[in-house]
Write a protein that holds these residues in place. Structure first.
Motif, short mmCIF file in Angstrom:
data_model
loop_
_atom_site.label_atom_id
_atom_site.label_comp_id
_atom_site.label_asym_id
_atom_site.label_seq_id
_atom_site.Cartn_x
_atom_site.Cartn_y
_atom_site.Cartn_z
N MET A 1 0.65 -0.87 0.09
CA MET A 1 0.21 -0.33 -0.04
C MET A 1 1.13 1.22 0.40
SD MET A 1 -2.47 -1.14 2.82
CE MET A 1 -3.65 0.02 3.08
N ALA A 2 0.58 2.54 -1.26
CA ALA A 2 1.50 2.98 -1.22
C ALA A 2 1.28 4.37 0.46
CB ALA A 2 0.83 4.39 -2.26
N SER A 3 -0.26 3.99 0.59
CA SER A 3 -0.88 4.69 1.43
C SER A 3 -1.14 4.37 3.11
CB SER A 3 -1.31 5.92 1.57
OG SER A 3 -1.05 7.33 0.98
N SER A 4 -1.42 4.85 3.67
CA SER A 4 -1.82 4.14 5.23
C SER A 4 -3.44 3.87 4.97
CB SER A 4 -1.90 4.81 6.37
OG SER A 4 -2.70 5.82 6.54
N PRO A 5 -3.88 3.30 5.98
CA PRO A 5 -6.08 3.00 4.96
C PRO A 5 -6.65 4.13 5.51
CG PRO A 5 -4.42 1.25 6.25
CD PRO A 5 -3.51 1.70 6.35
N VAL A 6 -6.11 4.98 6.84
CA VAL A 6 -6.41 6.40 7.16
C VAL A 6 -6.73 6.94 6.04
CG1 VAL A 6 -6.54 8.05 9.08
CG2 VAL A 6 -6.41 5.83 9.63
N GLU A 7 -5.49 7.02 5.75
CA GLU A 7 -5.55 8.05 4.71
C GLU A 7 -6.36 7.98 3.60
OE1 GLU A 7 -1.39 9.88 4.50
OE2 GLU A 7 -0.56 8.31 4.94
N LEU A 8 -5.87 6.33 2.81
CA LEU A 8 -7.09 6.63 2.09
C LEU A 8 -8.45 5.89 1.92
CD1 LEU A 8 -4.88 3.22 0.61
CD2 LEU A 8 -4.88 5.71 -0.26
N ALA A 9 -9.20 5.13 3.36
CA ALA A 9 -10.32 5.86 3.89
C ALA A 9 -11.05 6.92 3.17
CB ALA A 9 -9.94 5.39 4.93
#
Length: 361
Positions: free
Chosen positions: A278-286
């Motif tokens: 994943m390029a970014s953290s799950p929270v950032e993407l969400a």
């Protein structure tokens, strides 16, 4: 001028800027989660019965029953297909605009692809006609036969071009394949390119064999579970990273993602393979998702805004079905004191998701 009247005037002006006309009604909300069922269905193109093809049987003067495979599926009111009935209810609810989309059982993913395409084209034509009849009170989201990517892309082009709809509604899974599966990336690429809004709704959810009780538990429990898994797949499968300009919203408050996200965030920090993927953290993407407000609970609604952001929560009611949010504006007013935040949640966020301001230029 009272705070309430000032707020209503401010929101009415924002709606006007977005090209929305309320016919003099003091309405101030945009509802992105509203379904349509045509008052009748044609026969399949070959004129022969097709398993899974719907029909409508009148029940009384104002109601009908959707029948699929000779079994009653759902009894519906004529608000599903009569514009004036919808507008009366919208005025009572304070809703300025509804984004009309197919009842999910009309996606037709389980049909032969060409039969499904015939079905969604008919439903999309019905939605487009309602949009015209509504004179500014409706916008449309189309269905597409996603079991065939080429057909789906072709209908997406027709919906956005010829019919003038604002995007599509798709299922949380397509015959068991979750939306984050790369097989669907060509469709999402075209949706991003065209600027189509994508609204994800639960359909034929996983886990039905684990539910103990009446069939209505599908809507109460299995729908949010399937939506949560679909949203998680968009994070872990690279959908958001691959299509950074895609505008995508999830029904039922994003389902179980609200409770899954802290676990996914911790797993991202704990498991190198997950972090590497994943390029970014799950929270950032969400926080790039939109989610609707259909959670039936004030505290959960506050939590949605805290997790996904003030710019990412929109009104959703599931109108006109019985299991719906009957007074979404009252729910928002109970949850939030700030007029500027209520403006975002009632009008601005949905206008951005549907690109309404661009449409009015």
């Amino acid at each position: 001028m009272t705070k309430e009247s000032w707020e209503a005037e401010m929101m009415a002006e924002r709606l006007k800027e977005s090209g929305i006309h309320t016919g003099g009604c003091a309405c101030r909300g945009i509802d992105i989660h509203c379904h349509v069922v045509p008052g009748r269905f044609p026969l399949p193109s070959l004129g022969q019965p097709t398993r899974g093809w719907p029909s409508v049987v009148p029940a009384d003067a104002c109601h009908a029953t959707v029948v699929i495979d000779d079994k009653p599926y759902r009894t519906i009111s004529d608000a599903c297909w009569v514009a004036s009935r919808r507008i009366e209810d919208m005025d009572r609810m304070g809703i300025a605009v509804q984004a009309l989309s197919p009842m999910p059982e009309l996606f037709g993913y389980w049909l032969d692809p060409h039969a499904a395409n015939d079905l969604v084209r008919y439903v999309n034509d019905t939605i487009a006609a309602l949009v015209v009849e509504g004179q500014g009170r409706f916008v449309g989201l189309a269905g597409v036969a996603l079991q065939d990517i080429d057909l789906a892309i072709r209908e997406l082009h027709r919906a956005m071009g010829e019919l003038g709809l604002r995007g599509v509604e798709i299922g949380s899974n397509i015959n068991g394949a979750v939306i984050g599966d790369p097989r669907f990336f060509p469709f999402f690429a075209e949706a991003e390119r065209l600027g189509a809004a994508v609204f994800v709704h639960a359909v034929r959810p996983a886990g039905m064999d684990r539910l103990v009780g009446p069939a209505a538990l599908q809507q109460a429990l299995a729908y949010p579970t399937d939506v949560g898994l679909a949203a998680a797949s968009a994070i872990t499968g690279g959908l958001l990273a691959t299509f950074p300009r895609l505008r995508i919203a999830f029904s039922h408050g994003g389902g179980t993602l609200l409770s899954l996200l802290p676990r996914l965030q911790q797993a991202h920090a704990c498991f190198p393979a997950l972090k590497d993927s994943m390029a970014s953290s799950p929270v950032e993407l969400a926080r790039r998702f939109y989610v609707d407000s259909l959670v039936f609970d004030t505290e959960t609604l506050r939590r949605l805004v805290a997790v996904f952001g003030e710019d990412r929560v929109v009104i959703g009611t599931d109108y006109p079905f019985n299991f719906r949010e009957a007074d979404p504006l009252a729910r928002l007013e109970e949850a939030f004191d700030r007029p500027d935040l209520r403006q975002k949640l009632t009008v601005d966020n949905a206008s951005a998701f549907l690109a309404l301001e661009e449409a009015s230029r």
